[in-house]
Design a protein around this motif. Structure first.
Motif, PDB file in Angstrom:
ATOM      1  N   ILE A 124      54.515  39.064  35.563  1.00  0.00           N
ATOM      2  CA  ILE A 124      54.341  37.619  35.674  1.00  0.00           C
ATOM      3  C   ILE A 124      53.997  37.070  34.291  1.00  0.00           C
ATOM      4  O   ILE A 124      53.328  37.738  33.509  1.00  0.00           O
ATOM      5  CB  ILE A 124      53.253  37.268  36.716  1.00  0.00           C
ATOM      6  CG1 ILE A 124      53.366  35.841  37.211  1.00  0.00           C
ATOM      7  CG2 ILE A 124      51.868  37.580  36.211  1.00  0.00           C
ATOM      8  CD1 ILE A 124      54.394  35.635  38.278  1.00  0.00           C
ATOM      9  N   GLU A 125      54.510  35.897  33.976  1.00  0.00           N
ATOM     10  CA  GLU A 125      54.186  35.199  32.728  1.00  0.00           C
ATOM     11  C   GLU A 125      53.393  33.956  33.088  1.00  0.00           C
ATOM     12  O   GLU A 125      53.931  33.021  33.685  1.00  0.00           O
ATOM     13  CB  GLU A 125      55.458  34.796  31.976  1.00  0.00           C
ATOM     14  CG  GLU A 125      55.181  33.990  30.733  1.00  0.00           C
ATOM     15  CD  GLU A 125      56.438  33.435  30.077  1.00  0.00           C
ATOM     16  OE1 GLU A 125      56.279  32.610  29.155  1.00  0.00           O
ATOM     17  OE2 GLU A 125      57.557  33.795  30.477  1.00  0.00           O
ATOM     18  N   VAL A 126      52.107  33.955  32.745  1.00  0.00           N
ATOM     19  CA  VAL A 126      51.246  32.825  33.067  1.00  0.00           C
ATOM     20  C   VAL A 126      51.304  31.837  31.909  1.00  0.00           C
ATOM     21  O   VAL A 126      50.842  32.130  30.808  1.00  0.00           O
ATOM     22  CB  VAL A 126      49.794  33.270  33.328  1.00  0.00           C
ATOM     23  CG1 VAL A 126      48.929  32.072  33.712  1.00  0.00           C
ATOM     24  CG2 VAL A 126      49.747  34.343  34.405  1.00  0.00           C
TER      25      VAL A 126
ATOM     26  N   PHE B 114      50.183  42.615  39.949  1.00  0.00           N
ATOM     27  CA  PHE B 114      51.396  42.753  39.133  1.00  0.00           C
ATOM     28  C   PHE B 114      51.284  43.946  38.189  1.00  0.00           C
ATOM     29  O   PHE B 114      50.196  44.318  37.769  1.00  0.00           O
ATOM     30  CB  PHE B 114      51.651  41.475  38.328  1.00  0.00           C
ATOM     31  CG  PHE B 114      52.034  40.304  39.174  1.00  0.00           C
ATOM     32  CD1 PHE B 114      53.316  40.198  39.690  1.00  0.00           C
ATOM     33  CD2 PHE B 114      51.113  39.319  39.481  1.00  0.00           C
ATOM     34  CE1 PHE B 114      53.675  39.129  40.481  1.00  0.00           C
ATOM     35  CE2 PHE B 114      51.452  38.243  40.276  1.00  0.00           C
ATOM     36  CZ  PHE B 114      52.744  38.146  40.776  1.00  0.00           C
ATOM     37  N   ASP B 115      52.416  44.526  37.825  1.00  0.00           N
ATOM     38  CA  ASP B 115      52.456  45.642  36.879  1.00  0.00           C
ATOM     39  C   ASP B 115      52.145  45.179  35.456  1.00  0.00           C
ATOM     40  O   ASP B 115      51.636  45.949  34.644  1.00  0.00           O
ATOM     41  CB  ASP B 115      53.852  46.291  36.862  1.00  0.00           C
ATOM     42  CG  ASP B 115      54.266  46.835  38.206  1.00  0.00           C
ATOM     43  OD1 ASP B 115      53.394  47.305  38.964  1.00  0.00           O
ATOM     44  OD2 ASP B 115      55.482  46.796  38.504  1.00  0.00           O
ATOM     45  N   LEU B 116      52.486  43.942  35.145  1.00  0.00           N
ATOM     46  CA  LEU B 116      52.400  43.423  33.783  1.00  0.00           C
ATOM     47  C   LEU B 116      52.091  41.936  33.858  1.00  0.00           C
ATOM     48  O   LEU B 116      52.694  41.217  34.656  1.00  0.00           O
ATOM     49  CB  LEU B 116      53.739  43.651  33.076  1.00  0.00           C
ATOM     50  CG  LEU B 116      53.940  43.112  31.681  1.00  0.00           C
ATOM     51  CD1 LEU B 116      53.103  43.890  30.686  1.00  0.00           C
ATOM     52  CD2 LEU B 116      55.402  43.199  31.298  1.00  0.00           C
ATOM     53  N   VAL B 117      51.160  41.474  33.026  1.00  0.00           N
ATOM     54  CA  VAL B 117      50.843  40.049  32.952  1.00  0.00           C
ATOM     55  C   VAL B 117      50.982  39.617  31.502  1.00  0.00           C
ATOM     56  O   VAL B 117      50.356  40.194  30.607  1.00  0.00           O
ATOM     57  CB  VAL B 117      49.409  39.754  33.454  1.00  0.00           C
ATOM     58  CG1 VAL B 117      49.083  38.274  33.297  1.00  0.00           C
ATOM     59  CG2 VAL B 117      49.253  40.194  34.909  1.00  0.00           C
ATOM     60  N   LEU B 118      51.821  38.619  31.277  1.00  0.00           N
ATOM     61  CA  LEU B 118      51.986  38.022  29.952  1.00  0.00           C
ATOM     62  C   LEU B 118      51.359  36.638  29.964  1.00  0.00           C
ATOM     63  O   LEU B 118      51.376  35.959  30.989  1.00  0.00           O
ATOM     64  CB  LEU B 118      53.469  37.853  29.602  1.00  0.00           C
ATOM     65  CG  LEU B 118      54.373  39.068  29.621  1.00  0.00           C
ATOM     66  CD1 LEU B 118      55.800  38.658  29.290  1.00  0.00           C
ATOM     67  CD2 LEU B 118      53.886  40.117  28.657  1.00  0.00           C
ATOM     68  N   GLY B 119      50.856  36.227  28.834  1.00  0.00           N
ATOM     69  CA  GLY B 119      50.394  34.859  28.670  1.00  0.00           C
ATOM     70  C   GLY B 119      51.305  34.168  27.676  1.00  0.00           C
ATOM     71  O   GLY B 119      51.888  34.809  26.802  1.00  0.00           O
ATOM     72  N   SER B 120      51.444  32.868  27.824  1.00  0.00           N
ATOM     73  CA  SER B 120      52.262  32.111  26.877  1.00  0.00           C
ATOM     74  C   SER B 120      51.682  30.714  26.727  1.00  0.00           C
ATOM     75  O   SER B 120      50.955  30.238  27.588  1.00  0.00           O
ATOM     76  CB  SER B 120      53.713  32.034  27.355  1.00  0.00           C
ATOM     77  OG  SER B 120      53.782  31.423  28.621  1.00  0.00           O
ATOM     78  N   VAL B 121      52.010  30.081  25.621  1.00  0.00           N
ATOM     79  CA  VAL B 121      51.611  28.700  25.377  1.00  0.00           C
ATOM     80  C   VAL B 121      52.881  27.863  25.415  1.00  0.00           C
ATOM     81  O   VAL B 121      53.815  28.107  24.646  1.00  0.00           O
ATOM     82  CB  VAL B 121      50.908  28.544  24.007  1.00  0.00           C
ATOM     83  CG1 VAL B 121      50.625  27.070  23.717  1.00  0.00           C
ATOM     84  CG2 VAL B 121      49.622  29.357  23.981  1.00  0.00           C
TER      85      VAL B 121
END
Length: 141
Positions: free
Chosen positions: A79-81, A100-107
């Motif tokens: 997921i990309e938060v 989730f297996d992977l969590v990304l953050g983004s601006v």
């Protein structure tokens, strides 16, 4: 050599129309051995009003289906938060429940609700660039 990509969106994200049924055969043909689908979870008010919360359980079930269909590709459910630094308590409550297996953050947003994740009609001002940098620092923290 192992080929991998850990930031792919499909049609569960508002900015993509790619179907997993199209993506996975293409990734297999290109020799990818490991990928992560990282659908958007955008929780800022202006995004929730426009797109709502995606059907996360349906998304996870779809990933599980394709894991079985394409066992030769290690498929992660991520997921990309968007703007995680601004929505952390709300996002954490959702993330804890989902696993989730992977969590990304983004601006994605700078002041004045300018979305930097889409083509912009004019360049950012110096102040907006600095705000974007500061938001990325806050995200990294």
């Amino acid at each position: 050599m192992n080929k991998s990509d850990f930031h792919l969106n499909n049609d569960f994200s508002a900015d993509s129309s790619m179907l997993l049924s199209e993506l996975l055969p293409a990734m297999q043909k290109l020799g990818y051995s490991e990928i992560a689908i990282t659908e958007h979870l955008d929780l800022l008010p202006q995004e929730l009003t426009l797109h709502g919360i995606p059907p996360l359980q349906k998304y996870m079930n779809t990933i599980q289906h394709y894991r079985q269909k394409y066992p030769q590709i290690k498929l992660h459910c991520g997921i990309e938060v968007g703007d995680f630094q601004a929505v952390k308590p709300f996002a954490d409550s959702i993330l804890e429940a989902m696993g989730f297996d992977l969590v990304l953050g983004s601006v994605h947003f700078v002041p004045e609700h300018i979305n930097v994740a889409i083509p912009m009609p004019k360049p950012l001002s110096i102040a907006q660039v600095i705000a974007y940098y500061e938001q990325n620092l806050a995200l990294a923290e």
